[in-house]
Design an enzyme around this catalytic site. Structure first.
Site, PDB file in Angstrom:
ATOM      1  N   PRO A 129       0.780  -1.245   0.000  1.00 14.36           N
ATOM      2  CA  PRO A 129       0.000   0.000   0.000  1.00 14.36           C
ATOM      3  C   PRO A 129       0.816   1.301   0.000  1.00 14.36           C
ATOM      4  O   PRO A 129       0.803   2.064   0.955  1.00 14.36           O
ATOM      5  CB  PRO A 129      -0.829  -0.129   1.278  1.00 14.36           C
ATOM      6  N   CYS A 130       1.475   1.590  -1.112  1.00 14.40           N
ATOM      7  CA  CYS A 130       2.237   2.830  -1.228  1.00 14.40           C
ATOM      8  C   CYS A 130       1.331   4.068  -1.197  1.00 14.40           C
ATOM      9  O   CYS A 130       1.798   5.163  -0.893  1.00 14.40           O
ATOM     10  CB  CYS A 130       3.100   2.810  -2.483  1.00 14.40           C
TER      11      CYS A 130
END
Length: 166
Positions: A129-130
């Protein structure tokens, strides 16, 4: 080992999943309405077996019933990039951290630019989850999928949905 590819539709556009029996190597948002023509890929209704679980879990995520992914991943990157991606994977659903906080997590507060660069090279969009990394001032900073998608993802994960008053 043969690399497999499939393209699925999502609320944010078409998503291209690439992987093989060793795991998912890439999840890419396509910036087109016509994935077959734009990417030169053959679109079929059949999702290769090694990609089915990923497609299923992404659909659950977009439906709001999945908060964590349980997939065999096989991204290509440097040792440093993989260290950053591992740290990204610890950011809980519905939470955000700053690039500075992420740098502290990997043990080098001075590596903030390198951390931001590794974050931008994350090949496993959403699953790693950047999008949960924001500026120290709370601003939405660069996102390979576009800031409108980053905002959508953060709003999607927000446990406190804003209600319309009128």
């Amino acid at each position: 080992m043969e690399i497999e590819i499939c393209i699925i539709n999502s609320p944010l556009g078409y998503i291209k999943i690439i992987g093989d029996a060793d795991g998912i190597s890439s999840i890419i948002i396509l910036n087109t309405d016509l994935p077959a023509e734009a990417e030169g890929e053959k679109i079929t209704d059949v999702i290769p077996e090694c990609l089915q679980d990923c497609a299923y879990q992404l659909n659950e995520y977009f439906e709001g019933s999945r908060k964590q992914f349980d997939l065999k991943l096989n991204p290509e990157g440097t040792a440093f990039q993989k260290k950053v991606w591992d740290a990204l994977s610890t950011i809980p659903y519905g939470k955000t951290v700053s690039y500075l906080e992420l740098s502290k997590t990997i043990g080098d507060v001075k590596a903030i630019r390198a951390v931001a660069n590794a974050n931008g090279k994350n090949p496993l969009w959403i699953v790693i989850p950047c999008h949960r990394v924001i500026g120290s001032d709370g601003s939405l900073t660069g996102y390979a999928g576009g800031l409108h998608r980053k905002k959508w993802l953060l709003d999607h994960e927000n446990p406190y949905k804003q209600q319309l008053l009128f």
